[in-house]
Design an enzyme around this catalytic site. Sequence first.
Site, PDB file in Angstrom:
ATOM      1  N   LYS A   1       0.933  -1.489   0.272  1.00 35.19           N
ATOM      2  CA  LYS A   1      -0.428  -0.163   0.361  1.00 35.19           C
ATOM      3  C   LYS A   1       1.109   1.305  -0.113  1.00 35.19           C
ATOM      4  O   LYS A   1       2.327   1.564   0.437  1.00 35.19           O
ATOM      5  CB  LYS A   1      -0.814  -0.175   1.227  1.00 35.19           C
TER       6      LYS A   1
ATOM      7  N   SER B   1      -9.447   2.327   3.065  1.00 35.41           N
ATOM      8  CA  SER B   1      -8.575   3.010   2.160  1.00 35.41           C
ATOM      9  C   SER B   1      -7.527   1.799   1.548  1.00 35.41           C
ATOM     10  O   SER B   1      -6.821   2.104   0.564  1.00 35.41           O
ATOM     11  CB  SER B   1      -7.737   4.138   3.204  1.00 35.41           C
TER      12      SER B   1
ATOM     13  N   SER C   1      -9.915   0.118   7.686  1.00 37.94           N
ATOM     14  CA  SER C   1      -9.759   0.400   6.061  1.00 37.94           C
ATOM     15  C   SER C   1      -8.568  -1.258   5.560  1.00 37.94           C
ATOM     16  O   SER C   1      -8.710  -0.982   3.539  1.00 37.94           O
ATOM     17  CB  SER C   1      -8.402   0.922   5.858  1.00 37.94           C
TER      18      SER C   1
HETATM   19  N1  GLN Z   1     -13.138   4.489   6.742  1.00 40.69           N
HETATM   20  C1  GLN Z   1     -12.273   5.583   7.851  1.00 40.69           C
HETATM   21  C2  GLN Z   1     -12.006   6.744   7.842  1.00 40.69           C
HETATM   22  O1  GLN Z   1     -12.229   6.909   6.564  1.00 40.69           O
HETATM   23  C3  GLN Z   1     -11.344   4.015   8.170  1.00 40.69           C
HETATM   24  C4  GLN Z   1     -10.179   4.495   7.433  1.00 40.69           C
HETATM   25  C5  GLN Z   1      -8.430   3.988   7.535  1.00 40.69           C
HETATM   26  O2  GLN Z   1      -9.224   2.686   8.248  1.00 40.69           O
HETATM   27  N2  GLN Z   1      -7.782   4.113   7.716  1.00 40.69           N
HETATM   28  O3  GLN Z   1     -11.066   7.227   8.676  1.00 40.69           O
END
Ligand code: GLN
Length: 484
Positions: free
Chosen positions: A76, A151, A175
């Site tokens: 990632k 994400s 995410s």
């Molecule tokens: N969707 C959540 C956010 O936008 C979690 C994101 C994540 O786990 N990095 O903060």
Amino acid sequence: MHNKTIAELAAGLRDKEFSSRELTTHFLARIGQYNPALNCFITVTEELALQQAEAADARIAAGKAGPLTGVPIVQKDIFCTKGVRTSCGSKMLDNFIAPYDATVVERLGRAGTVMLGKANMDEFAMGSSNETSFYGIVRNPWDTNAVPGGSSGGSAAAIAARLTPGATGTDTGGSIRQPAAFCGITGLKPTYGLVSRYGMIAFASSLDQGGPMARSAEDCALLLQEMAGFDEKDSTSVKRTVPDYRAGLNERLAGLRIGLPEEFFDEALDSEIARTIEAAIAEYEKLGAEVKKISLANMRLSVPVYYVVAPAECSSNLARYDGVRFGYRCQNPKDVHDLFMRSRGEGFGAEVKRRILIGTYVLSAGYYDAYYLQAQKIRRLISEDFKQAFEQVDVILGPTAPSVAFGFGEKTSDPIAMYLSDIYTIGVNLAGLPAMSIPVGFSSNRPVGMQLIGNYFKEAQLLNIAHRYQQVTDWHRRVPANFM
Ligand code: GLN
């Protein structure tokens, strides 16, 4: 070759059925063919991959290979990779070439894996749909009109489309698990502190945790084995022996106590997803598990608590992007103030700015007690709920997300609707627990993910529970029609 799991590929490399160079060339060719339609990658590191593949082949020939030597993976783009752009999905870091490797990258490199490239992601890991990346949206291989989740959407989509057998992800509020669910793959968010955060670009430091994403639990076990373990460079890294994750995969599940939180099967949950999860529960009962209803009373507060704590931490972490030391700098600043203002104004996208504003607000003198302090107290209550639950059951089971993958733009105009797609995952991060998402079926031709939550450092048990299910079902082996 691309339909083989990591475990199968590793065995093929050891038995000299194919070389790492052949394998790497094959995946690079698939990336060339399919990535334009999906946009899973921010950077493809072709030259580096071939160099690493050759080194892996030499190591295999010399009889010095480890379990993952020669296996291609994807990082990632939140993990720093020495000499390779590390953008975190942001214009702010579009020009940033990391001067060092993150610990996760270093360890996977030492294990002999081959890095195919850097995966697309929501900007600074803020999002649930991969629509906030500076490098454009990622499409879901099961339905290219649907989001891959976020994400870690680039990682998940690349695995589902067989552009890589495995990848890293990070999970601050869901995410790893939510994109794994949306793309029909397997993902594991480890206990906070198990995997080093050194060199993993910070979003919300008390919640961020890196973990493996692959097609099967067995593959996640192989990746986690290399990623986990104490790192003196991360002050929240936990010192304890890493178990042999693969060794425990075949334990029997007879007598396993599975808890079903009533809050996870509420009216927010899509009814077809509920039915799919129920079918998976029936499989576990056949395997000898006992199912019990439990309650996590403060669960409904996890999204509001998260959206105080995470923005607060992000507003502090992202203060370092000032246009001075590294990253984006605006053209012809008038003075130093203008340099800060315009570099940040032009470098960050809308969602990141929204979080910085919320975070700065909840930490400000007049509002700290009303928001941040309250949120920290409720965070403790949420952890206590889990603690009590684990006195009655071994593992908690529920859906990963309230819906299957949604369409592009469906939730972008309503941040709250977007934030709610993490209602079942966020509590786990607030408590620092480990959790997995595994594919358990389809609804409207889009994959459904099921979540398994374990007690602290029970990754081996989670992987075992997931693996046993994957031995009696084949959802994790399904291939999206256009990426066979
Ligand atoms: N969707 C959540 C956010 O936008 C979690 C994101 C994540 O786990 N990095 O903060």
